[in-house]
Design a protein around this motif. Structure first.
Motif, PDB file in Angstrom:
ATOM      1  N   ARG A 155      -7.738   0.835  -2.320  1.00 47.91           N
ATOM      2  CA  ARG A 155      -9.144   1.004  -1.952  1.00 47.91           C
ATOM      3  C   ARG A 155      -9.287   0.757  -0.455  1.00 47.91           C
ATOM      4  NH1 ARG A 155     -12.320  -2.404  -6.538  1.00 47.91           N
ATOM      5  NH2 ARG A 155     -12.088  -0.886  -8.199  1.00 47.91           N
ATOM      6  N   ASP A 156     -10.240   1.448   0.151  1.00 45.11           N
ATOM      7  CA  ASP A 156     -10.595   1.191   1.544  1.00 45.11           C
ATOM      8  C   ASP A 156     -11.717   0.157   1.526  1.00 45.11           C
ATOM      9  OD1 ASP A 156     -12.063   1.366   4.042  1.00 45.11           O
ATOM     10  OD2 ASP A 156     -10.776   3.073   4.486  1.00 45.11           O
ATOM     11  N   VAL A 174       0.843  -1.203   0.000  1.00 43.54           N
ATOM     12  CA  VAL A 174       0.000   0.000   0.000  1.00 43.54           C
ATOM     13  C   VAL A 174       0.878   1.254   0.000  1.00 43.54           C
ATOM     14  CG1 VAL A 174      -1.565   1.383   1.431  1.00 43.54           C
ATOM     15  CG2 VAL A 174      -2.067  -1.029   0.997  1.00 43.54           C
ATOM     16  N   LYS A 175       1.896   1.286   0.861  1.00 41.91           N
ATOM     17  CA  LYS A 175       2.781   2.458   0.929  1.00 41.91           C
ATOM     18  C   LYS A 175       3.517   2.673  -0.387  1.00 41.91           C
ATOM     19  CE  LYS A 175       3.488   2.363   5.887  1.00 41.91           C
ATOM     20  NZ  LYS A 175       4.403   2.077   6.998  1.00 41.91           N
ATOM     21  N   GLY A 203     -12.699  -0.738   5.973  1.00 40.98           N
ATOM     22  CA  GLY A 203     -11.796  -0.019   6.855  1.00 40.98           C
ATOM     23  C   GLY A 203     -10.339  -0.414   6.731  1.00 40.98           C
ATOM     24  N   VAL A 204      -9.996  -1.257   5.755  1.00 48.53           N
ATOM     25  CA  VAL A 204      -8.617  -1.711   5.571  1.00 48.53           C
ATOM     26  C   VAL A 204      -8.131  -1.260   4.201  1.00 48.53           C
ATOM     27  CG1 VAL A 204      -7.118  -3.734   5.439  1.00 48.53           C
ATOM     28  CG2 VAL A 204      -9.041  -3.727   7.026  1.00 48.53           C
ATOM     29  N   LYS A 205      -6.983  -0.559   4.173  1.00 43.43           N
ATOM     30  CA  LYS A 205      -6.396  -0.166   2.894  1.00 43.43           C
ATOM     31  C   LYS A 205      -5.954  -1.425   2.155  1.00 43.43           C
ATOM     32  CE  LYS A 205      -4.814   4.482   3.875  1.00 43.43           C
ATOM     33  NZ  LYS A 205      -3.651   5.390   3.797  1.00 43.43           N
ATOM     34  N   THR A 206      -6.458  -1.562   0.914  1.00 43.06           N
ATOM     35  CA  THR A 206      -6.247  -2.787   0.151  1.00 43.06           C
ATOM     36  C   THR A 206      -5.737  -2.468  -1.244  1.00 43.06           C
ATOM     37  OG1 THR A 206      -8.073  -3.782   1.389  1.00 43.06           O
ATOM     38  CG2 THR A 206      -7.408  -4.882  -0.656  1.00 43.06           C
TER      39      THR A 206
END
Length: 70
Positions: free
Chosen positions: A49-50, A35-36, A53-56
């Protein structure tokens, strides 16, 4: 056919992609590391995408299957 840039190497029990491998430079990444890297602009064919609640990490929608995460 060209090889895929990124492959998924591990999924959770629910099917969320957890670990990734860059097939071009050999780097292994966790979901948060990938993600970073995407957010830093290092993987232009992917976006974040969120989901619940988790960045994916996800591949950008296009006609190519070569950049799909699976």
């Amino acid at each position: 056919m060209a090889r895929k840039r990124v492959s998924v190497t591990s999924e959770s029990d629910t099917g969320r992609n957890q670990r990734f491998h860059d097939n071009y430079n050999g780097n292994d990444m966790t979901r948060s590391q990938f993600v970073k890297q995407i957010e830093s602009g290092n993987y232009p064919n992917y976006h974040v995408r969120d989901i619940n609640g988790v960045k994916t990490p996800v591949s950008n929608p296009d006609s190519s299957t070569n950049n799909n995460l699976n």
